[in-house]
Write a protein that holds these residues in place. Structure first.
Motif, short mmCIF file in Angstrom:
data_model
loop_
_atom_site.label_atom_id
_atom_site.label_comp_id
_atom_site.label_asym_id
_atom_site.label_seq_id
_atom_site.Cartn_x
_atom_site.Cartn_y
_atom_site.Cartn_z
N ASN A 50 0.82 -1.21 0.00
CA ASN A 50 0.00 0.00 0.00
C ASN A 50 0.86 1.27 0.00
O ASN A 50 0.36 2.36 0.24
CB ASN A 50 -0.95 0.02 1.21
CG ASN A 50 -0.20 -0.05 2.53
OD1 ASN A 50 1.04 -0.01 2.57
ND2 ASN A 50 -0.92 -0.17 3.62
N ILE A 51 2.15 1.10 -0.29
CA ILE A 51 3.07 2.24 -0.32
C ILE A 51 3.98 2.10 -1.54
O ILE A 51 4.52 1.03 -1.80
CB ILE A 51 3.93 2.32 0.96
CG1 ILE A 51 3.05 2.59 2.17
CG2 ILE A 51 4.99 3.41 0.85
CD1 ILE A 51 3.80 2.64 3.48
N TYR A 52 4.12 3.19 -2.28
CA TYR A 52 5.05 3.21 -3.40
C TYR A 52 6.47 3.30 -2.84
O TYR A 52 6.75 4.13 -1.98
CB TYR A 52 4.76 4.43 -4.29
CG TYR A 52 5.52 4.46 -5.59
CD1 TYR A 52 4.91 4.08 -6.78
CD2 TYR A 52 6.85 4.88 -5.64
CE1 TYR A 52 5.59 4.12 -7.98
CE2 TYR A 52 7.54 4.91 -6.84
CZ TYR A 52 6.92 4.53 -7.99
OH TYR A 52 7.60 4.55 -9.18
N VAL A 77 -3.86 6.12 -6.16
CA VAL A 77 -4.60 7.15 -6.90
C VAL A 77 -6.08 7.11 -6.51
O VAL A 77 -6.71 8.14 -6.29
CB VAL A 77 -4.44 6.94 -8.42
CG1 VAL A 77 -5.42 7.84 -9.19
CG2 VAL A 77 -3.01 7.26 -8.85
N ASN A 78 -6.63 5.92 -6.41
CA ASN A 78 -8.04 5.77 -6.03
C ASN A 78 -8.27 6.17 -4.57
O ASN A 78 -9.30 6.79 -4.24
CB ASN A 78 -8.47 4.32 -6.24
CG ASN A 78 -9.95 4.11 -5.97
OD1 ASN A 78 -10.80 4.69 -6.66
ND2 ASN A 78 -10.26 3.30 -4.97
N LYS A 79 -7.30 5.87 -3.72
CA LYS A 79 -7.42 6.20 -2.30
C LYS A 79 -7.55 7.70 -2.08
O LYS A 79 -8.31 8.16 -1.22
CB LYS A 79 -6.21 5.65 -1.55
CG LYS A 79 -6.21 5.95 -0.07
CD LYS A 79 -4.97 5.35 0.60
CE LYS A 79 -4.94 5.67 2.09
NZ LYS A 79 -3.72 5.10 2.76
N TYR A 80 -6.81 8.50 -2.87
CA TYR A 80 -6.78 9.95 -2.69
C TYR A 80 -7.60 10.67 -3.77
O TYR A 80 -7.40 11.86 -4.00
CB TYR A 80 -5.34 10.45 -2.70
CG TYR A 80 -4.52 9.89 -1.56
CD1 TYR A 80 -4.74 10.30 -0.25
CD2 TYR A 80 -3.53 8.93 -1.80
CE1 TYR A 80 -4.00 9.78 0.80
CE2 TYR A 80 -2.78 8.40 -0.75
CZ TYR A 80 -3.02 8.83 0.54
OH TYR A 80 -2.28 8.31 1.58
N PHE A 135 -9.39 13.92 -2.70
CA PHE A 135 -8.43 15.00 -2.47
C PHE A 135 -7.97 15.59 -3.80
O PHE A 135 -7.93 16.81 -3.98
CB PHE A 135 -7.23 14.47 -1.68
CG PHE A 135 -6.11 15.46 -1.56
CD1 PHE A 135 -6.17 16.51 -0.65
CD2 PHE A 135 -4.97 15.34 -2.37
CE1 PHE A 135 -5.13 17.43 -0.55
CE2 PHE A 135 -3.94 16.25 -2.26
CZ PHE A 135 -4.01 17.30 -1.35
N PHE A 136 -7.63 14.73 -4.76
CA PHE A 136 -7.16 15.19 -6.06
C PHE A 136 -8.25 15.95 -6.81
O PHE A 136 -7.98 16.87 -7.57
CB PHE A 136 -6.68 14.01 -6.91
CG PHE A 136 -5.42 13.36 -6.38
CD1 PHE A 136 -4.45 14.10 -5.75
CD2 PHE A 136 -5.23 11.98 -6.52
CE1 PHE A 136 -3.30 13.50 -5.26
CE2 PHE A 136 -4.09 11.38 -6.04
CZ PHE A 136 -3.11 12.13 -5.40
N ASP A 137 -9.51 15.56 -6.59
CA ASP A 137 -10.62 16.24 -7.25
C ASP A 137 -10.84 17.64 -6.70
O ASP A 137 -11.31 18.53 -7.43
CB ASP A 137 -11.93 15.44 -7.06
CG ASP A 137 -11.95 14.17 -7.89
OD1 ASP A 137 -11.16 14.07 -8.85
OD2 ASP A 137 -12.75 13.26 -7.57
N GLU A 138 -10.50 17.87 -5.45
CA GLU A 138 -10.87 19.12 -4.79
C GLU A 138 -9.70 20.01 -4.39
O GLU A 138 -9.91 21.15 -3.98
CB GLU A 138 -11.69 18.80 -3.52
CG GLU A 138 -12.96 18.01 -3.81
CD GLU A 138 -13.66 17.57 -2.53
OE1 GLU A 138 -13.09 17.81 -1.43
OE2 GLU A 138 -14.76 16.99 -2.61
#
Length: 206
Positions: free
Chosen positions: A98-100, A166-169, A172-175
């Motif tokens: 779950n971490i890059y 990407v899906n998790k955040y 946040f990315f949308d707003e």
């Protein structure tokens, strides 16, 4: 016993003197020790990461005792290392998926895999290590396939993790800015490589 060479074992190295020449072999660079039998006397073959040396003309009992002394000193050296916690943390990240992981964060995984392979080659098991943490890390690293700790293994790990992050955040990315981040910008935000820059002209200024 061979009188033309002298071997000194310290807490961190082997020093071998032949005539006026002295060779120093770091204990943590040793990858294999093996005894070769002769007619009367035997030889100890020392293989290190960048060195190869043969101690000739010794009784087998002396070489077995010396071999044991080297392994004991090496165990003491690695048991006192302060890297075991970092090894455990990196292995936890690898398993959790779950971490890059950047190339810098990947280094402890490759390092502990290499160390465990070396210890196994020397006949050392996890039971000979000191703390529960060291024993656990040893057993976990021992189960890693060789291809997992390669650069290709890191790429495959990160390829699986990236869409999850990407899906998790997504919210946040949308707003976070007036115009939602593009797909490439979202990926750039989560990849966490050693050098990453994200540019958005609508990014808020503080």
């Amino acid at each position: 016993m061979n009188r033309k060479q002298f071997v000194f074992l310290s807490s961190s190295s082997l020093n071998i003197q032949q005539s006026k020449d002295v060779m120093e072999i770091s204990l943590d660079s040793i990858v294999n020790l093996s005894i070769k039998k002769g007619w009367l006397f035997h030889s100890l073959v020392i293989e290190a990461e960048e060195q190869y040396f043969v101690l000739k003309g010794y009784r087998q009992s002396d070489l077995l005792n010396f071999n044991h002394g080297v392994v004991t000193a090496l165990l003491e050296l690695i048991s006192n290392s302060d890297k075991w916690q970092a090894y455990q943390q990196s292995l936890d990240k690898l398993v959790a998926k779950n971490i890059y992981l950047s190339s810098y964060e990947w280094e402890p995984i490759a390092e502990i895999y290499k160390l465990v392979c070396k210890l196994q080659n020397l006949g050392i098991s996890s039971e000979q290590l000191v703390s529960p943490l060291q024993k656990q890390v040893f057993e976990e690293a021992k189960l890693l396939p060789a291809e997992t700790i390669s650069e290709l293994g890191r790429s495959l790990h990160n390829k699986q993790v990236t869409p999850l992050l990407v899906n998790k955040y997504k919210k946040f990315f949308d707003e976070v800015v007036k115009n939602p981040l593009t797909d490439k910008q979202r990926v750039a935000c989560v990849v966490n490589d050693d050098h990453t820059v994200v540019v958005n002209k609508y990014w808020p200024r503080f």
